[in-house]
Design a protein around this motif. Structure first.
Motif, PDB file in Angstrom:
ATOM      1  N   HIS A 187       0.792  -1.234   0.000  1.00  0.00           N
ATOM      2  CA  HIS A 187       0.000   0.000   0.000  1.00  0.00           C
ATOM      3  C   HIS A 187       0.826   1.288   0.000  1.00  0.00           C
ATOM      4  CE1 HIS A 187       1.036  -0.215   4.296  1.00  0.00           C
ATOM      5  NE2 HIS A 187       0.782   1.080   4.330  1.00  0.00           N
ATOM      6  N   ASP A 188       2.155   1.209   0.018  1.00  0.00           N
ATOM      7  CA  ASP A 188       2.920   2.462   0.154  1.00  0.00           C
ATOM      8  C   ASP A 188       4.177   2.484  -0.723  1.00  0.00           C
ATOM      9  OD1 ASP A 188       4.310   0.520   1.586  1.00  0.00           O
ATOM     10  OD2 ASP A 188       4.911   1.893   3.180  1.00  0.00           O
ATOM     11  N   GLU A 189       4.151   1.784  -1.834  1.00  0.00           N
ATOM     12  CA  GLU A 189       5.338   1.754  -2.694  1.00  0.00           C
ATOM     13  C   GLU A 189       5.698   3.151  -3.196  1.00  0.00           C
ATOM     14  OE1 GLU A 189       7.789   1.632  -6.248  1.00  0.00           O
ATOM     15  OE2 GLU A 189       5.709   2.340  -6.122  1.00  0.00           O
ATOM     16  N   GLU A 190       4.688   3.962  -3.470  1.00  0.00           N
ATOM     17  CA  GLU A 190       4.938   5.285  -4.055  1.00  0.00           C
ATOM     18  C   GLU A 190       5.610   6.251  -3.079  1.00  0.00           C
ATOM     19  OE1 GLU A 190       4.840   5.775  -7.036  1.00  0.00           O
ATOM     20  OE2 GLU A 190       3.291   4.562  -7.995  1.00  0.00           O
ATOM     21  N   ILE A 191       5.674   5.882  -1.814  1.00  0.00           N
ATOM     22  CA  ILE A 191       6.334   6.762  -0.837  1.00  0.00           C
ATOM     23  C   ILE A 191       7.423   6.026  -0.069  1.00  0.00           C
ATOM     24  CG2 ILE A 191       4.474   8.454  -0.574  1.00  0.00           C
ATOM     25  CD1 ILE A 191       3.485   6.874   1.857  1.00  0.00           C
ATOM     26  N   GLY A 192       7.968   4.968  -0.679  1.00  0.00           N
ATOM     27  CA  GLY A 192       9.158   4.367  -0.103  1.00  0.00           C
ATOM     28  C   GLY A 192       9.049   2.964   0.455  1.00  0.00           C
ATOM     29  N   SER A 193       7.844   2.405   0.555  1.00  0.00           N
ATOM     30  CA  SER A 193       7.656   1.010   0.967  1.00  0.00           C
ATOM     31  C   SER A 193       8.060   0.725   2.410  1.00  0.00           C
ATOM     32  CB  SER A 193       8.454   0.067   0.043  1.00  0.00           C
ATOM     33  OG  SER A 193       8.273   0.385  -1.311  1.00  0.00           O
ATOM     34  N   SER A 194       8.129   1.744   3.238  1.00  0.00           N
ATOM     35  CA  SER A 194       8.629   1.540   4.598  1.00  0.00           C
ATOM     36  C   SER A 194       7.660   0.768   5.482  1.00  0.00           C
ATOM     37  CB  SER A 194       8.944   2.886   5.258  1.00  0.00           C
ATOM     38  OG  SER A 194       7.774   3.681   5.357  1.00  0.00           O
ATOM     39  N   GLU A 195       6.384   0.718   5.103  1.00  0.00           N
ATOM     40  CA  GLU A 195       5.389  -0.007   5.894  1.00  0.00           C
ATOM     41  C   GLU A 195       4.967  -1.304   5.211  1.00  0.00           C
ATOM     42  OE1 GLU A 195       2.150   2.671   6.353  1.00  0.00           O
ATOM     43  OE2 GLU A 195       3.254   4.113   7.570  1.00  0.00           O
ATOM     44  N   GLY A 196       4.712  -1.263   3.911  1.00  0.00           N
ATOM     45  CA  GLY A 196       4.175  -2.412   3.203  1.00  0.00           C
ATOM     46  C   GLY A 196       5.185  -3.505   2.929  1.00  0.00           C
ATOM     47  N   ALA A 197       5.992  -3.338   1.867  1.00  0.00           N
ATOM     48  CA  ALA A 197       6.961  -4.367   1.489  1.00  0.00           C
ATOM     49  C   ALA A 197       7.979  -4.621   2.596  1.00  0.00           C
ATOM     50  CB  ALA A 197       7.668  -3.959   0.200  1.00  0.00           C
ATOM     51  N   ALA A 198       8.337  -3.583   3.332  1.00  0.00           N
ATOM     52  CA  ALA A 198       9.285  -3.757   4.433  1.00  0.00           C
ATOM     53  C   ALA A 198       8.706  -4.700   5.489  1.00  0.00           C
ATOM     54  CB  ALA A 198       9.629  -2.414   5.057  1.00  0.00           C
ATOM     55  N   ILE A 435      15.392   1.809 -13.641  1.00  0.00           N
ATOM     56  CA  ILE A 435      16.004   3.102 -13.320  1.00  0.00           C
ATOM     57  C   ILE A 435      15.262   3.832 -12.203  1.00  0.00           C
ATOM     58  CG2 ILE A 435      17.017   3.366 -15.599  1.00  0.00           C
ATOM     59  CD1 ILE A 435      14.728   5.149 -16.401  1.00  0.00           C
ATOM     60  N   GLY A 436      14.096   3.321 -11.803  1.00  0.00           N
ATOM     61  CA  GLY A 436      13.382   3.874 -10.658  1.00  0.00           C
ATOM     62  C   GLY A 436      13.493   2.940  -9.464  1.00  0.00           C
ATOM     63  N   GLY A 437      12.583   3.107  -8.508  1.00  0.00           N
ATOM     64  CA  GLY A 437      12.590   2.266  -7.319  1.00  0.00           C
ATOM     65  C   GLY A 437      11.346   1.391  -7.269  1.00  0.00           C
ATOM     66  N   THR A 438      11.453   0.210  -6.707  1.00  0.00           N
ATOM     67  CA  THR A 438      10.326  -0.709  -6.567  1.00  0.00           C
ATOM     68  C   THR A 438      10.353  -1.359  -5.183  1.00  0.00           C
ATOM     69  OG1 THR A 438      11.415  -2.758  -7.289  1.00  0.00           O
ATOM     70  CG2 THR A 438      10.639  -1.270  -9.023  1.00  0.00           C
ATOM     71  N   ASP A 439       9.321  -2.137  -4.899  1.00  0.00           N
ATOM     72  CA  ASP A 439       9.285  -2.899  -3.645  1.00  0.00           C
ATOM     73  C   ASP A 439      10.365  -3.975  -3.600  1.00  0.00           C
ATOM     74  OD1 ASP A 439       7.215  -1.604  -2.338  1.00  0.00           O
ATOM     75  OD2 ASP A 439       5.658  -2.911  -3.115  1.00  0.00           O
ATOM     76  N   SER A 440      10.901  -4.349  -4.761  1.00  0.00           N
ATOM     77  CA  SER A 440      11.851  -5.465  -4.821  1.00  0.00           C
ATOM     78  C   SER A 440      13.038  -5.288  -3.888  1.00  0.00           C
ATOM     79  CB  SER A 440      12.357  -5.647  -6.257  1.00  0.00           C
ATOM     80  OG  SER A 440      11.379  -6.240  -7.068  1.00  0.00           O
ATOM     81  N   ARG A 441      13.467  -4.042  -3.710  1.00  0.00           N
ATOM     82  CA  ARG A 441      14.657  -3.836  -2.878  1.00  0.00           C
ATOM     83  C   ARG A 441      14.414  -4.287  -1.445  1.00  0.00           C
ATOM     84  NH1 ARG A 441      11.968   0.808  -3.712  1.00  0.00           N
ATOM     85  NH2 ARG A 441      11.617   2.276  -2.021  1.00  0.00           N
ATOM     86  N   MET A 442      13.135  -4.311  -1.033  1.00  0.00           N
ATOM     87  CA  MET A 442      12.803  -4.776   0.308  1.00  0.00           C
ATOM     88  C   MET A 442      12.849  -6.295   0.413  1.00  0.00           C
ATOM     89  SD  MET A 442      12.366  -2.062   2.058  1.00  0.00           S
ATOM     90  CE  MET A 442      12.006  -0.320   1.870  1.00  0.00           C
ATOM     91  N   TYR A 443      12.675  -6.967  -0.706  1.00  0.00           N
ATOM     92  CA  TYR A 443      12.601  -8.424  -0.687  1.00  0.00           C
ATOM     93  C   TYR A 443      13.965  -9.092  -0.784  1.00  0.00           C
ATOM     94  CZ  TYR A 443       7.702  -7.337  -1.692  1.00  0.00           C
ATOM     95  OH  TYR A 443       6.426  -6.824  -1.640  1.00  0.00           O
ATOM     96  N   GLU A 444      14.999  -8.315  -1.000  1.00  0.00           N
ATOM     97  CA  GLU A 444      16.336  -8.894  -1.142  1.00  0.00           C
ATOM     98  C   GLU A 444      16.774  -9.650   0.108  1.00  0.00           C
ATOM     99  OE1 GLU A 444      19.167  -5.995  -2.349  1.00  0.00           O
ATOM    100  OE2 GLU A 444      18.576  -6.102  -4.449  1.00  0.00           O
ATOM    101  N   ALA A 445      16.251  -9.250   1.255  1.00  0.00           N
ATOM    102  CA  ALA A 445      16.647  -9.898   2.514  1.00  0.00           C
ATOM    103  C   ALA A 445      16.142 -11.339   2.599  1.00  0.00           C
ATOM    104  CB  ALA A 445      16.122  -9.095   3.703  1.00  0.00           C
ATOM    105  N   VAL A 446      15.099 -11.677   1.816  1.00  0.00           N
ATOM    106  CA  VAL A 446      14.524 -13.026   1.902  1.00  0.00           C
ATOM    107  C   VAL A 446      14.551 -13.773   0.574  1.00  0.00           C
ATOM    108  CG1 VAL A 446      13.033 -12.634   3.892  1.00  0.00           C
ATOM    109  CG2 VAL A 446      12.233 -11.999   1.613  1.00  0.00           C
ATOM    110  N   ALA A 447      14.821 -13.072  -0.523  1.00  0.00           N
ATOM    111  CA  ALA A 447      14.803 -13.705  -1.840  1.00  0.00           C
ATOM    112  C   ALA A 447      16.226 -13.841  -2.385  1.00  0.00           C
ATOM    113  CB  ALA A 447      13.957 -12.894  -2.811  1.00  0.00           C
TER     114      ALA A 447
END
Length: 492
Positions: A187-198, A435-447
């Motif tokens: 729900h918050d990818e557009e503002i940094g994913s600090s709550e959702g994907a994190a 070239i932009g940012g996505t939720d994927s960077r949050m998943y690197e810790a588990v994927a």
């Protein structure tokens, strides 16, 4: 003597031409095995209607989170649960937080490494005053001219709905994956994913879930967007850029504008910004960028093939020309973009402080410290204070030789396979850089690997809808996206 030198030069030129020709001829497409097109009955009208309904929920992410209308997000979640009842019945809904959904589709063997599919349902605001520039109202979800219109159609509700539709079809067919599959709707990818994907990543870590790979938004199937390539190109991105928001601040005594000094805080700041944009971070066709063009080059016309096949000679020329194209330049280097400025509070008052924010998008070869050092050296003015506002390193580079990449590639090729007996060219699949940012960077810790790809075909005209006016997705794209996700999950 002169005649001998001419002969030597001629022989040297012939040898050079021979080397260039041989290298170009050997720079040919790798033979691929023909794929079988997907045959699946998809009710495109229903899929389009569902996306239309999803767009009408104004799930807008604002930089100021206090402006978020939480009720709209809750209504979207209720809509998902009502519209896709099989998911509620057969998949396990894992509580993450109030607004992000995480489903677990239990596989035949849960001891095997799982996979994660992710999409975000929040959207960026529509710039006030631009509503009249839209052909259809931004949150109408209008279905017209073969498109579904509205904010989020491409970014990223189209993907979310396509995933939900594909999983529903598989559940109706009685399919059970061989291993666990997770589906995240954030729900918050557009503002940094600090709550959702994190939070998704933290929960999976807590439960010691190991993901073989994750798939999130990224690039698309690109039509006539790669110079020199006639065929459609699917760029499955294996990394994404980081970012650095750097603040430049200049202090000054201020005063009345009728008695300005030779340089004001604004003019000093403007000079610093000009230096930064005129002297960008060094780039180059290496690493991920080289790999990208090595995959595309064999499919290009002769001249482009020759240049790319002989970068040892034409590298500087290629970099110079590619730097003129914004999308290509973004692949070459860390980009520099001044985005925010502040100065005086009044037209006739010299500012006591002028400041700017410069947004750098970090190429994987560059670090935050390296870019900060570059900016300091280029500005070369102690009157300009530099401070890091926010930054995140580029992601790691995932393995394009891994099974996950192969499965995503095959699903894309089957969804976009040229019909038998037609002159259409089969899809070209390459690995690239987001070239932009996505939720994927949050998943690197588990994927183990994280891939970034939306299975939808775009032209440059449609691409302009990203965070802009007239965002829309074609109904044919929705059809292809459901085919893709169904094939991907059904062949695990």
């Amino acid at each position: 003597m002169l005649k001998k030198m001419i002969w030597i030069a001629a022989i040297g030129l012939l040898l050079l031409l021979a080397v260039l020709t041989v290298r170009t001829l050997s720079f040919s497409p790798v033979a691929t095995t023909p794929v079988t097109p997907v045959t699946l009955n998809v009710d495109v009208a229903t899929v389009s209607q569902h996306l239309s309904e999803a767009i009408r929920f104004q799930t807008i992410s604002y930089d100021n989170s206090a402006k978020r209308d939480v009720a709209k997000f809750r209504q979207f979640i209720q809509w998902v649960q009502q519209t896709y009842p099989l998911l509620q019945q057969q998949l396990e809904l894992t509580p993450v937080n109030e607004l992000t959904l995480l489903y677990r589709w239990k596989g035949q063997d849960s001891t095997k490494a799982a996979v994660l599919l992710s999409a975000h349902y929040d959207v960026v605001p529509v710039t006030p005053g631009t509503e009249k520039l839209w052909q259809q109202a931004p949150f109408s979800g209008a279905i017209a001219d073969g498109f579904v219109w509205g904010r989020g159609a491409m970014d990223d509700k189209g993907a979310a709905v396509s995933m939900l539709e594909a999983i529903t079809l598989l559940l109706q067919q009685g399919f059970q994956p061989p291993h666990d599959v997770y589906l995240a709707l954030t729900h918050d990818e557009e503002i940094g994913s600090s709550e959702g994907a994190a939070a998704v990543s933290a929960l999976l870590q807590q439960r010691k879930v190991n993901l073989a790979w994750s798939l999130d938004e990224g690039s698309f199937v690109l039509r006539q967007m790669v110079p020199g390539v006639a065929a459609d190109v699917a760029s499955i991105n294996v990394a994404e850029k980081g970012f650095l928001n750097l603040q430049l601040t200049v202090q000054s005594p201020g005063g009345h504008s009728s008695m300005p000094p030779a340089q004001t805080a604004v003019s000093i700041l403007a000079l610093a910004l000009t230096r930064l944009t005129d002297q960008p971070v060094a780039g180059g066709i290496d690493g991920l960028t080289a790999d990208f063009y090595d995959q595309l080059g064999p499919h290009m016309a002769w001249l482009q093939r020759m240049l790319l096949a002989n970068r040892w000679l034409f590298g500087p020329l290629l970099e110079h020309e590619l730097s003129k194209i914004p999308t290509a330049n973004a692949m070459l280097r860390t980009t520099t973009a001044p985005t925010m400025l502040t100065g005086s509070i009044k037209a006739n008052v010299l500012p006591q402080q002028a400041s700017a924010i410069v947004n750098f998008r970090l190429h994987p070869r560059d670090s935050i410290d390296a870019v900060l050092a570059h900016a300091t050296q280029v500005i070369a003015d102690p009157r300009v204070e530099l401070s890091v506002v926010q930054g995140m390193a580029a992601s790691r580079v995932s393995d394009k030789q891994a099974a996950g990449f192969a499965r995503i590639s095959e699903a894309a090729q089957r969804a976009y396979a040229a019909p038998a007996g037609t002159a259409a060219t089969d899809l070209i699949v390459v690995s690239g850089l987001t070239i932009g940012g996505t939720d994927s960077r949050m998943y690197e810790a588990v994927a183990k690997d994280s891939y970034r790809f939306n299975p939808m075909l775009l032209t440059s005209a449609e691409l302009g809808g990203f965070h802009g006016n007239n965002e829309r997705i074609s109904q044919d794209n929705l059809h292809k996206a459901v085919l893709f996700y169904h094939t991907l999950l059904g062949s695990l």
